[in-house]
Design an enzyme around this catalytic site. Structure first.
Site, short mmCIF file in Angstrom:
data_model
loop_
_atom_site.label_atom_id
_atom_site.label_comp_id
_atom_site.label_asym_id
_atom_site.label_seq_id
_atom_site.Cartn_x
_atom_site.Cartn_y
_atom_site.Cartn_z
N HIS A 1 -9.67 -1.87 -2.89
CA HIS A 1 -8.36 -2.15 -3.63
C HIS A 1 -8.56 -3.17 -4.81
O HIS A 1 -9.13 -4.15 -4.71
CB HIS A 1 -7.06 -2.60 -2.86
CG HIS A 1 -6.82 -1.39 -2.09
ND1 HIS A 1 -5.80 -1.90 -0.89
CD2 HIS A 1 -7.15 -0.26 -1.45
CE1 HIS A 1 -5.33 -0.78 -0.17
NE2 HIS A 1 -6.34 0.08 -0.71
N ASP B 1 -6.55 -5.07 -6.01
CA ASP B 1 -5.80 -6.41 -5.94
C ASP B 1 -6.46 -7.33 -5.10
O ASP B 1 -6.16 -8.37 -4.79
CB ASP B 1 -4.25 -6.10 -5.19
CG ASP B 1 -4.25 -5.57 -3.65
OD1 ASP B 1 -5.44 -5.27 -3.46
OD2 ASP B 1 -3.21 -5.65 -3.03
N CYS C 1 -0.92 -7.58 -0.12
CA CYS C 1 -1.12 -6.37 0.61
C CYS C 1 0.40 -6.38 1.66
O CYS C 1 0.73 -5.07 1.75
CB CYS C 1 -1.95 -6.25 1.58
SG CYS C 1 -3.73 -6.54 0.71
N ASP D 1 0.98 -1.14 0.05
CA ASP D 1 0.13 0.09 -0.09
C ASP D 1 0.80 1.29 0.14
O ASP D 1 0.49 2.38 -0.45
CB ASP D 1 -0.95 0.12 1.09
CG ASP D 1 -2.19 -1.04 1.03
OD1 ASP D 1 -2.28 -1.47 -0.15
OD2 ASP D 1 -2.70 -1.31 2.12
#
Length: 496
Positions: A380, A382, A479, A259
């Protein structure tokens, strides 16, 4: 190029009786001037390329490349080289583009004549120009500067420094002019009798997809992720790559490496360096990219919103890039950037801040795609998609999280009495969050399903327990990790 022929004009004066009264000789000075760059992009500054004053994309294109000098040559005082008005190390010159002033003529110019380099005020915010022995010639405070005329057949090396990436208000093109000035007299400014010009394009920041070869993996060490870190270390070492651990004194408990940063690079015929894009999330990891990553031949760039609120969608788990693709006949050999946004008709949804989106669009070479991701708690991209290498077809597969497929799998297991795509991609080796699904004959049914989908592609699945240290905190393996990868072999200026 400017060239005057060398002429000598002889004049004789006669009287009324044709007697010779005297002779007068008029000399015309000849000077040849050329401001040269690497217009054919082969790493060599050629003489007077006819295309040096313009810029064209493509393998048969032309125009010089300029890098933003965004690394830091200093090892004791961290500061972007682009923020320093002086050159303090010879090594800094390799991050700049060479320009050569070639002249041929007499030992000196006629009295009052001089050579002057100049740029427009609009370009002055984006470039600086130095002589070989480091004196500053042009910057935003000095739009014009005299350069010495050496005389004879000579050449002077000049170095052009990019100080700003393409952005919403800057298309990346810069023109530098060289003029031969003659005196005007009576207090008027000198008059240019000839001007030569060259054009540069500032190299874009380029992201790297999962299909490119990893160089090193970054992960945080925290008080509660020992087992996770041990599993990551084993996967990275067995895959043959480097592991860089950000310890707790630096991360201060912020474990979300994906992030905080996005790795990319900048490229030119003479130099290529990795450049990290620092997100505006600015939590406890905020000092890591500048204090640890920035250094010699490792650049740094960031963008901060002024009048916008930073949300979860500004974290770079919400920033991905595809492998090379072709869409409706148009080729994207460097892939396409993918960002998550709010639904277009939603008045109060979360979005990636405009200053980041503007920056990504302005790079031009990886045209972004916006996907609706605000429906998720974290929001997000992802969380529901990733790319993995594959041996056939396009050379990759897009993996999409499917709630419907998951529901059908669980229903099937339930009927039989037995009742994730956020992963780390290291070549053919995948680090996947351990799903803890129903056990069927001693095997996790969800792991078995993932293996059945991915192993036929030649991919190896390693399932990592991140439940307590990441999943319960609304994150997964991807993440909590980040990968710096090798650049594309394709050179961005060859885009058509």
């Amino acid at each position: 190029m400017y060239c005057l022929c060398v002429l000598q004009l002889s004049v004789r004066f006669y009287g009324n009786k044709s007697e010779l009264l005297g002779n007068a000789v008029l000399h015309l000075t000849a000077v040849e001037i050329s401001l040269d760059i690497d217009a054919d992009r082969d790493g060599i500054v050629e003489r007077n390329n006819p295309n040096k004053a313009s810029w064209k994309w493509g393998p048969n294109g032309h125009g010089a490349i300029l890098l933003v000098n965004c690394d830091c040559e200093s090892t004791f005082r961290k500061e972007l080289d682009s923020e320093d008005e002086e050159i303090t190390r010879v090594s800094d010159l390799k991050d700049m583009s060479k320009m050569i002033l070639r002249t041929r003529g007499p030992a000196v110019l006629p009295e009052g004549y001089k050579l002057s380099l100049h740029i427009s005020r609009s370009h002055a915010e984006s470039v600086r120009l130095f002589q070989k022995d480091y004196p500053l010639v042009l910057n935003k405070e000095q739009l014009a500067g005299e350069v010495p005329y050496v005389g004879g057949d000579s050449q002077q090396e000049l170095f052009v420094e990019g100080i700003r990436f393409p952005d919403k208000d800057f298309d990346g093109l810069i023109t530098i002019n060289l003029s031969l000035l003659e005196p005007s007299g009576q207090g008027f400014p000198e008059t240019p009798i000839y001007t030569d010009k060259v054009m540069f394009r500032v190299a874009p920041w380029i992201m790297t997809p999962n299909t490119l070869k990893p160089v090193e993996v970054f992960v945080c060490s925290t008080s509660d992720n020992y087992d996770f870190l041990k599993a990551i270390k084993s996967l990275v070492q067995s895959s043959g790559y480097k592991l860089k651990i950000c310890h707790e004194y630096m991360n201060r408990g912020d474990r979300w490496m994906q992030d905080e940063i996005e790795f990319g690079y900048i490229d030119s015929p003479h130099q290529r360096i990795p450049v990290v894009l620092d997100s505006p999330r600015d939590r406890e990891l905020e000092d890591f990219p500048y204090d640890v990553l920035l250094g010699p031949d490792f650049g740094y760039v960031t963008r901060y919103p002024v009048n916008e609120r930073v949300s979860s969608l500004d974290s770079f788990g919400n920033l991905e890039v595809s492998p090379p693709v072709t869409v409706n006949g148009k080729k994207y050999p460097l892939g396409r950037i993918i960002i998550g946004v709010a639904f277009p008709t939603t008045a109060h949804g979360r979005n990636m801040t405009k200053v980041i989106q503007d920056f990504l669009w302005a790079q031009k070479v990886q045209e972004p795609i916006a996907l609706y991701s605000d429906w998720l708690v974290v929001g997000h991209v992802d969380e529901f998609m990733t790319f993995v290498p594959a041996p056939d077809r396009k050379g990759f597969r897009l993996l999409l999280a499917s709630p419907d497929a998951g529901y059908k799998l669980f229903r099937s297991l339930q009927v039989k009495g037995h009742g994730s795509v956020n992963m780390l991609v290291l070549g053919k080796n995948l680090g996947i969050p351990k799903p803890f699904g129903p056990q069927v004959r001693g095997t996790c049914a969800l792991e078995a399903e993932m293996r059945s989908l991915l192993e036929p592609l030649g991919l190896n699945c390693t399932f990592i327990d991140d439940f307590a240290s990441y999943h319960k905190l609304l994150g997964e393996v991807h993440c909590g990790s980040n990968v710096r990868r090798e650049p594309f072999e394709f050179r961005w200026w060859n885009l058509e």
